[in-house]
Structure formats: C-alpha cells, structure tokens
Design an enzyme around this catalytic site. Sequence first.
Site, mmCIF file in Angstrom:
data_model
loop_
_atom_site.group_PDB
_atom_site.id
_atom_site.type_symbol
_atom_site.label_atom_id
_atom_site.label_comp_id
_atom_site.label_asym_id
_atom_site.label_seq_id
_atom_site.Cartn_x
_atom_site.Cartn_y
_atom_site.Cartn_z
ATOM 1 N N ASP A 253 9.042 -3.601 -2.416
ATOM 2 C CA ASP A 253 8.134 -4.633 -1.938
ATOM 3 C C ASP A 253 6.894 -3.915 -1.383
ATOM 4 O O ASP A 253 6.869 -2.691 -1.240
ATOM 5 C CB ASP A 253 8.834 -5.507 -0.881
ATOM 6 C CG ASP A 253 8.161 -6.855 -0.739
ATOM 7 O OD1 ASP A 253 8.788 -7.782 -0.227
ATOM 8 O OD2 ASP A 253 6.989 -6.974 -1.141
HETATM 9 C C1 GLC Z 1 5.060 -9.597 -0.226
HETATM 10 C C2 GLC Z 1 6.412 -10.264 -0.336
HETATM 11 C C3 GLC Z 1 6.969 -10.272 -1.720
HETATM 12 C C4 GLC Z 1 5.846 -10.381 -2.733
HETATM 13 C C5 GLC Z 1 5.036 -9.104 -2.638
HETATM 14 C C6 GLC Z 1 3.851 -9.110 -3.606
HETATM 15 O O1 GLC Z 1 4.997 -8.789 0.913
HETATM 16 O O2 GLC Z 1 7.426 -9.776 0.538
HETATM 17 O O3 GLC Z 1 7.890 -11.373 -1.814
HETATM 18 O O4 GLC Z 1 6.357 -10.535 -4.033
HETATM 19 O O5 GLC Z 1 4.569 -8.853 -1.322
HETATM 20 O O6 GLC Z 1 2.921 -10.056 -3.221
#
Ligand code: GLC
Length: 712
Positions: A253
Amino acid sequence: MDYKKIIANMTLEEKALELSQVAAADIIQDADAVVTGISHSGVPREQLGEIGSVLNFSGIEAAKKIRSAPFVKKDNPLLLMQDVVHGYKTVYPLNIAIGGTFDLELAEACAEMSAIEAKANGVNVTFAPMVDLVRDARWGRVNESTGEDPYLNGLMGRASVRGYHKGGIACCVKHFAAYGAAESGRDYNTTDISDHALKEYYLKSYLECLKENPEMVMTSFNLLNGIPMNGHTELLVDLLRGQEKFDGVVISDYGGISEMIAHGYAEDLKECARIAANNEIDIDMCSLAYAKYLPELVREGKVSEEKVNRMVERVLRLKDKLGLYENASAGISEERDKTYCLSREAREIARRAAEDGSVLLENNGILPLKKDANVCLIGPYAESRELMGEWACLGKTENVVSVKKGIEKLTGKSVPSVAACSAQWNAADESGLAEALRVAEKSEIIIVCMGEYCKESGESHSRSNIELAALQVKLLHKLKETGKKIVLVLFAGRPLALTEVVPLVDAVLFCWHPGIEGGNAVANLLYGTVNPNGKITMSFPRSVGQCPVYYNCFSTGRPKHNDTYENACFTSRYIDELNAPLYPFGYGLSYTKFELKDMRLSVSTMRRGESVTVSATLKNIGNRAGREVVQLYIRDKFGSCARPVKELKGFCKIALAAGEQTQVRFKISEETLAYFTASGEYKAETGDFEVMLGTNSRDVLKTDLRLLDREL
Ligand code: GLC
C-alpha cells in the site's frame, strides 16, 4: 513472450524500477517539464522510462499524456492503476451498501460497469475489491467493506473480481491482512490476532477471492502480531505464495514499505527494501525503496537476483496479459467513454443498487408516502449532491441526483426544503434552524435528511463518537416539538448510534452514501415505487461504548441470557448499556410482512460425507409485493475451540407477491460445518449443532442437528 530473455537483458537498476510505482501526477508533471536530474517522482529523469507502473490519474487525457511522455519506452509500457472501488464516473453506493443488497449478481454488475468505464479511460488495474473483515464502526474504512461476516465478504469479493474481469481490467484484493481489526477502530492502528482468529475469521475473505484469480493482492499498513504486514513472511510467503500458490503480483500500500521504519521494525529505507523484497512484495507503491536500494542489496547478496527476476516476471506477465506490449493505449477510447460513462444503463444499475442497499430500520406505518402528501425537506442532505462518499473516483457532484431533485421528479411538484445546518460533526452555526422550523410548520410530514458528512468516513477518518452530530440532534428535537410526523433519511459511511434519535421519528431509512442516483433511489423508496429490501451487514451499536459489536461473537463463560437493564450480576454485561446492538446483522424492514415457518430438517442426524436439507416456508402475509433475504445460520454447540453463537452459512433473496409463499431450502454438508479446529485441521467435528433460519441474525427459527462419524 520470452520473459526470461527480456529479464536477462535488464540491468539491476531497470529491474528495480520495473518494481517501483510512482504517482501518475509526477509522471505528467515530468512529461511536461523539461527537467534534468531528479524528477518530481524522485527518480532520476534518465531512468523514468524504466518505471513499471503509476497510480491514480484522471481520465483519458491524463492517460494519453502519461503514455506519450517522451521518456516512456514502447518496450516497457506502464501499468496504469486506480482506486475504482465503487464506480468510476458513474458512482455506485458504498460497498457496505452493495453488500447489504445480498445480491451477488448486482454486485458483479456494479463492478463490471465500473471496469468498462475505467478501461475506456485508460485504467489497467483497480485497487479493489476491499474485503477486510470489519467489526468496529469507529473505523472509517468500514464503508469500503461489505461488513462483519467473512462468508458474505468472500462471496461479495468474488462477485466484484468477476465483474472487474468481465469489464476488462485487472483487480487487486486488499488489504492483506486484517487491516480492519485496528485497535480502537483507529485507522492504521495495531492489530493483534490469534492464529486461530486469523485463519477462522480474518483471512477467509481474501483467500476466498483467490478462487476468482485476481491479478494482484495489496499488503496492508498495519502491524499484525508484532510484525508489519510488509515484513510478514509467514503470511506473505508461507501462506500466500506457498500454501495458496498465489503467483500474481503483490503490491504494497502507499508508502507502506517505508513505514516499517516508523513501526520500529526497519532502521532505514535500505532495510525496508531488503525485508519487502525477501517477502516477494513485487511492487513498491511510492516509497522508492526498491528504486534506491534493490540493486545494491542484490550486489551485496542480501536479496537474490533469482528472486528479483521472479518478481519482475510477474509484473511483465501482468502487462502482457493486459496486451500492453501490443498496444498500451488499446483500451483507451473516447467513443466508449461517451457510450458507457454515465449511461442510462449504468445509472439504472446505480439506482437499483442504491435502492436495494438502503435499509428501512423503522416504520410505524407512515411509509410509503402518498405523492400528494404535504411534505418538506429539512436537513443538510435535503438538497445536497454530496451523496457519493469516499473513493468517488471521477464522480462529479454535478451528476448526482439530490433527494430534493429525486422527490420533485417523482411527485411532479416542487418540495420546500431547507438545509438548516451543515453535516460536519462539529458544526455549530444554528442560524438556519429558524427557517427550517418556519418551513416545517407549513407541512404535514417532515422528511429530515441528515447524517454523517461524506468526508467523515473513509481512510484516516475514524471517529470516537458515532452519534449524529450534536447540531443535527438539536435540529431533530426542535422539529419534534412541532408535533409533525417525521421521516428520518440518514446518510453515512458507517453504522451510527441512533438510540437517542429513533424515538423522535416515525420512520428511519438508512441510505449509507448511495451514489450518483441517490436522490432517485430515496424517492422511489419513500414513495413505495420500490419496496425496501436492503439489510445491514454491520451491527448498529446502541452506543460507541459497545464497539466492537458483531453478531458472530462467542458466548463467554457467563453469558447474559436475558438482555435487559435489570441486574444481571456476574454475567458478561454493562451496567449502563445492553449487550445487543440496536439493529443486528442481516436486519432490514419491508413495506410488506414476511412470515417464515414450518422449518424442518430432512434428517436430524447426519454422518460424515452425507448432507441434509433444511427447509421452511416463506410467506408474504402483507398487502404488497416485496423481496426478503432468508438467512441460514449455524452454531457448532461444542468444539475443540469455542465456536460463535451463530455464523452465516447461506442466504437467498426471494421476491413474493402479496399472499404468495414458497419453500426455501439450504443444503448442509460436512463442509458447511467445518472450521479450523484446535489441532489446526480444517474439518467438521462430530457433535451437536443448532440450525437457524431467519430474516435477520436475531429473530430466527431453530432446530437441532447431530453429526456422527461414518457408520462403522
Ligand atoms: C491508500 C489506500 C489503498 C489505496 C492506495 C492507492 O492509502 O490504503 O486502499 O488503494 O492508497 O490509492
């Protein structure tokens, strides 16, 4: 495609960049600017062409700009990824609402339509479905999940994966693992879960989704049992890659790899890169740990090149599967964008999902309304078009149908309305209340539209108080003093504690954040064009003090058998609150009445390898057609591990005309009764079970079932 040959010709630096993801905005800025040296993304400009993927961009022009950037190489097309979580330009209800439809086909259709729109705008991969098990309404991200039941979450997640694939994009199951178990419901907080609870409850939905072959899995931010997920070899390598044989792409993430420093687990970014690479996290989302340190780590022998090659191959395979080497821009299509985005068909699906995901919590008979009723709309959501909630992707409020618009369209007449106050939790400006009361005095029925402000749930938006905002409660009390009848329509991204407000009103319709067609759906439900049929998939706490509260809990050694405020000393209870939630998992009313009766088992004793059928009669004893969700719950009364008081093991959604009845049947096999026993084996244990059927998890018919070993 000869991946091995391509990889053999890549330098270590090129491999590290292939495994690195940066924000699309950086690439676009770099595409425009004539920069030398370090680019906006933090990658040396001369290396930008080696970046493997970008995330989050807005539409066709951005996609074209990225793909035509001077440094992007034809033989290394970028993967374009985006959070298409509950819609793209057509925004569907929150997933917590879609889960409440108990309609897997509808869930699949929402995902498919989202994917078609996203693909036309250049998206190759969506960071969805989110299938985290959630049990704490304080956590802001419950809105992305489908609730507190592992079985339902797994089926809904599979439906979404199928839908994304049908719509032509790859997808990513997230957030692996147990992100929703954040202590105190505070986002990014610690999770500490026994192996048994992990296997039996928290991991099930992710692993269930793997059956639909999602292309990616995303690791979560949280510390799990003392180890940050990006360092969790047991789950990432032994379980996911080993036992489950997942050979898709694992992506961290956003910045998650570098956060192992803040977790106190890695001393610096190089150590982060070493840990993550050795756990075969293939793509580093936006921490640049790989870009900066992976070549060095390989040269130092701290990460094997063979492992890096495997990681690179997974990314190349994904690009190849999506056809990017033939034509990276193949999916981009103005014509399909115009044909599908915000199309009548997409809006129709969005409206159905909003209707079927909304839940009628209370109704003393005031609903459905008559079209000629003298009504007014009061409250922050009366005219608001902020009905899409978090992760609204490219959804625009200008395309959202407000409640006011929806009702005026349906009734054919203008409806007086006053916002009265803002929806923010700490709003204090009371200047709109007087006008609200003046308008209310002239109507017979007040439709109060309030709830949680759309930006008060979602990522990093946990709350310590889940009641309606104080100013909204004050408004409600003042409206109650008018003596008028009140229909309360609520919008939120989480269950709210409604104990104080329910006694003030004649009906409560809970719509979550219903998406682009919200106003039309609310109108159809309030006026009975559509009979409410949605269910809640998270328990609604009476008060935040009950959190986490969920239906599939354990009995405890001192269960409180009669849940009243009376003295129940030395039982598992609160002295100042009941144990049960205000509304239980699976609950939702209709404008008609359903009766479930004549429950029976084909046999009350089954042997291993056999199965039984549980059946009952469902009758519509009301005066209008409707749909009901019959739910099958089972309790394993005694096990080598204590077992929950009940667990959802099946459901079916049935439409019946007034007076019509039908037989509902569920098959119960040994598999239905299996779980991770104390020995770690996944199996059913012989003994006594309770079989339950109900239209919610509280009010159920029961019968007993015994499982015996095979005939000797
Ligand atoms: C965010 C979220 C995740 C998302 C990613 C990309 O922090 O935790 O669910 O897909 O970043 O935007």
